[in-house]
Scaffold this active site. Structure first.
Site, PDB file in Angstrom:
ATOM      1  N   HIS A 207       0.792  -1.224   0.000  1.00 15.26           N
ATOM      2  CA  HIS A 207       0.000   0.000   0.000  1.00 15.26           C
ATOM      3  C   HIS A 207       0.830   1.283   0.000  1.00 15.26           C
ATOM      4  CE1 HIS A 207       0.907  -0.299   4.287  1.00 15.26           C
ATOM      5  NE2 HIS A 207       0.710   1.003   4.332  1.00 15.26           N
TER       6      HIS A 207
HETATM    7  C1  UD1 Z   1      -2.387   5.274   5.714  1.00 11.66           C
HETATM    8  C2  UD1 Z   1      -1.114   5.782   6.373  1.00 11.66           C
HETATM    9  C3  UD1 Z   1      -0.038   4.716   6.297  1.00 11.66           C
HETATM   10  C4  UD1 Z   1      -0.529   3.404   6.847  1.00 11.66           C
HETATM   11  C5  UD1 Z   1      -1.779   3.012   6.087  1.00 11.66           C
HETATM   12  C6  UD1 Z   1      -2.336   1.683   6.540  1.00 11.66           C
HETATM   13  C7  UD1 Z   1      -0.678   8.192   6.236  1.00 11.66           C
HETATM   14  C8  UD1 Z   1       0.124   9.242   5.600  1.00 11.66           C
HETATM   15  N1  UD1 Z   1      -0.593   6.963   5.704  1.00 11.66           N
HETATM   16  O1  UD1 Z   1      -2.132   5.127   4.322  1.00 11.66           O
HETATM   17  O2  UD1 Z   1       1.075   5.139   7.053  1.00 11.66           O
HETATM   18  O3  UD1 Z   1       0.469   2.432   6.713  1.00 11.66           O
HETATM   19  O4  UD1 Z   1      -2.759   4.034   6.284  1.00 11.66           O
HETATM   20  O5  UD1 Z   1      -3.432   1.337   5.742  1.00 11.66           O
HETATM   21  O6  UD1 Z   1      -1.358   8.470   7.189  1.00 11.66           O
HETATM   22  N2  UD1 Z   1      -9.557   4.331   1.559  1.00 11.66           N
HETATM   23  C9  UD1 Z   1     -10.746   3.652   1.528  1.00 11.66           C
HETATM   24  N3  UD1 Z   1     -11.282   3.256   2.701  1.00 11.66           N
HETATM   25  C10 UD1 Z   1     -10.706   3.499   3.895  1.00 11.66           C
HETATM   26  C11 UD1 Z   1      -9.477   4.203   3.917  1.00 11.66           C
HETATM   27  C12 UD1 Z   1      -8.912   4.602   2.739  1.00 11.66           C
HETATM   28  O7  UD1 Z   1     -11.302   3.402   0.467  1.00 11.66           O
HETATM   29  O8  UD1 Z   1     -11.260   3.095   4.932  1.00 11.66           O
HETATM   30  C13 UD1 Z   1      -8.925   4.745   0.286  1.00 11.66           C
HETATM   31  C14 UD1 Z   1      -9.262   6.159  -0.082  1.00 11.66           C
HETATM   32  O9  UD1 Z   1      -9.505   6.206  -1.435  1.00 11.66           O
HETATM   33  C15 UD1 Z   1      -7.995   6.933   0.247  1.00 11.66           C
HETATM   34  C16 UD1 Z   1      -6.910   5.868   0.058  1.00 11.66           C
HETATM   35  O10 UD1 Z   1      -7.534   4.631   0.394  1.00 11.66           O
HETATM   36  O11 UD1 Z   1      -7.802   8.029  -0.573  1.00 11.66           O
HETATM   37  C17 UD1 Z   1      -5.721   6.085   0.941  1.00 11.66           C
HETATM   38  O12 UD1 Z   1      -6.116   6.286   2.311  1.00 11.66           O
HETATM   39  P1  UD1 Z   1      -5.245   7.240   3.259  1.00 11.66           P
HETATM   40  O13 UD1 Z   1      -5.815   7.275   4.635  1.00 11.66           O
HETATM   41  O14 UD1 Z   1      -5.031   8.540   2.602  1.00 11.66           O
HETATM   42  O15 UD1 Z   1      -3.821   6.564   3.327  1.00 11.66           O
HETATM   43  P2  UD1 Z   1      -3.338   5.053   3.267  1.00 11.66           P
HETATM   44  O16 UD1 Z   1      -2.748   4.815   1.945  1.00 11.66           O
HETATM   45  O17 UD1 Z   1      -4.379   4.102   3.753  1.00 11.66           O
END
Ligand code: UD1
Length: 372
Positions: A207
């Protein structure tokens, strides 16, 4: 009595906070714990199922922040967290790990004069292109109490000029969750459901933005995984961030003879059951490098660096980068070793008792800071 707000935001936070809140509830004469969920992660599979699996109490406050750019997400957490801190007037706010919610809440508190404790302090990849490295550096600058999982964390903080009295080596609280839930995970049927009970198989998670945001970069890694999957089944629970690039890249799952299975993200117990039986784990996660070390499962980290060198020095982890030829070659080497080969030396204080040491450190630091 210390009133402590425990912040959770994203998936890797839940298994760190659950044992701390449980320990605070057991010591209810000394601690009044509250749980605030920022809502950075919000899907049932990324959030709700972890509350259930880890017996984490439902949040006292849910900020409902959701996804967004780094600035938008961080700012939204700050705006919504500030009134909670003003209302609750906690003695401490406890933040964990390195996600955007961690730095956002720490920054709110320091401006309000509220003490912050940072669990998993001191880890450094020295790669400033990682958003998590920026979050770690800044949170450690802001927090009053820096609770480190391993001695390299102490060394990093001291080298950055942090006063020794702010640093406390407490061990790895994620391992508290791991050891507590090993028996419950044995009841999971995930291996049977995948038809892999008793079989050799590998598990993949990806991820990191550097690996998954560019479909071409992800495609190169997937091509290597497909080659590994000709040798043994490879199960890949796909993070929502990764799903988008996989769809864009148009992965051919049925690539000649490759058993590469893309599945939905798993809950804590199912995932523990799955990777604990794997011959090999390939990942870019920080926490999974630690969990495989604790269980002695061979792990290849598909990154150029790690903020968790102890998993390489005394654990089962190897940092192999993302070059497809190297991934395939390292997987061959790992799979050629016998299953029992090289039991790990689990790092000191990864013993299931870190939460108790965190509570002791909070009490001691509170006493030390109290004006006479
Ligand atoms: C975040 C953390 C990372 C951690 C990871 C674990 C930061 C900078 N990054 O990254 O350190 O290792 O979480 O998963 O804080 N999304 C969904 N559903 C959810 C959550 C996210 O669909 O419940 C999708 C959304 O489209 C979002 C993307 O995933 O834009 C990324 O989510 P985001 O919270 O921005 O960061 P992660 O890549 O999950």
């Amino acid at each position: 009595m210390l009133k402590v707000i425990n912040v959770v935001g994203a998936r890797p936070n839940f298994m760190k906070v659950a044992p701390i809140v449980a320990a605070m509830k057991r010591r209810s004469l000394k601690f009044l714990p509250l749980v605030v969920h920022t809502g950075q992660h919000y899907d049932a599979a990324m959030s709700d199922s972890f509350f259930h699996d880890l017996d984490l109490p439902q949040p006292d406050t849910h900020l409902g922040v959701g996804s967004g750019s780094h600035a938008a997400q961080t700012a939204a957490v700050m705006e919504r967290f500030e009134p909670v801190v003003l209302r609750e007037k906690p003695d401490w706010v406890l933040v964990v790990g390195d996600v955007n919610s961690t730095i956002a809440c720490a920054l709110v508190c320091v401006k309000l004069g509220v003490k912050v404790a940072h669990v998993e302090a001191g880890l450094r990849s020295r790669d400033r292109s990682m958003p998590e490295e920026i979050n770690r550096l800044l949170t450690d600058q802001l927090a009053e109490l820096l609770l480190t999982p391993s001695a390299d964390g102490d060394r990093n903080l001291l080298a950055e000029g942090v006063a020794p009295e702010r640093i406390r080596l407490v061990g790895n609280v994620m391992i508290d969750s791991l050891l507590k839930h090993t028996a419950a995970a044995e009841r999971s049927r995930v291996r049977e459901e995948l038809g892999l009970a008793g079989a050799d198989y590998a598990v993949v998670t990806l991820h990191r933005p550097s690996n998954v945001d560019d479909p071409a970069a992800l495609g190169r890694i997937l091509s290597a995984l497909a080659r590994v999957a000709r040798r043994l089944p490879v199960v890949f629970p796909v993070h929502p961030r990764t799903r988008r690039s996989v769809e864009e890249f148009g992965l051919k799952e049925d690539e000649a003879g490759a058993d590469l299975r893309l599945i939905e993200p798993l809950g804590y117990l199912d995932f523990l059951r799955l990777y604990s039986g794997a011959r090999l784990v390939l990942t870019d996660s920080g926490g999974i490098q630690e969990e495989t070390t604790a269980l002695g499962v061979p792990c290849l980290t598909l990154r150029e660096n790690t903020e968790r060198p102890v998993t390489v020095e005394s654990g089962t982890n190897r940092v192999v980068g993302t070059d497809p030829e190297r991934i395939v070659a390292e997987a061959e080497v790992a799979l050629a070793r016998s299953r029992e080969g090289g039991r790990p030396r689990v790092p000191p204080l990864w013993d299931g008792r870190a939460a108790g040491r965190i509570l002791d450190a909070l009490l001691e630091r509170t006493r030390a800071l109290r004006p006479n």
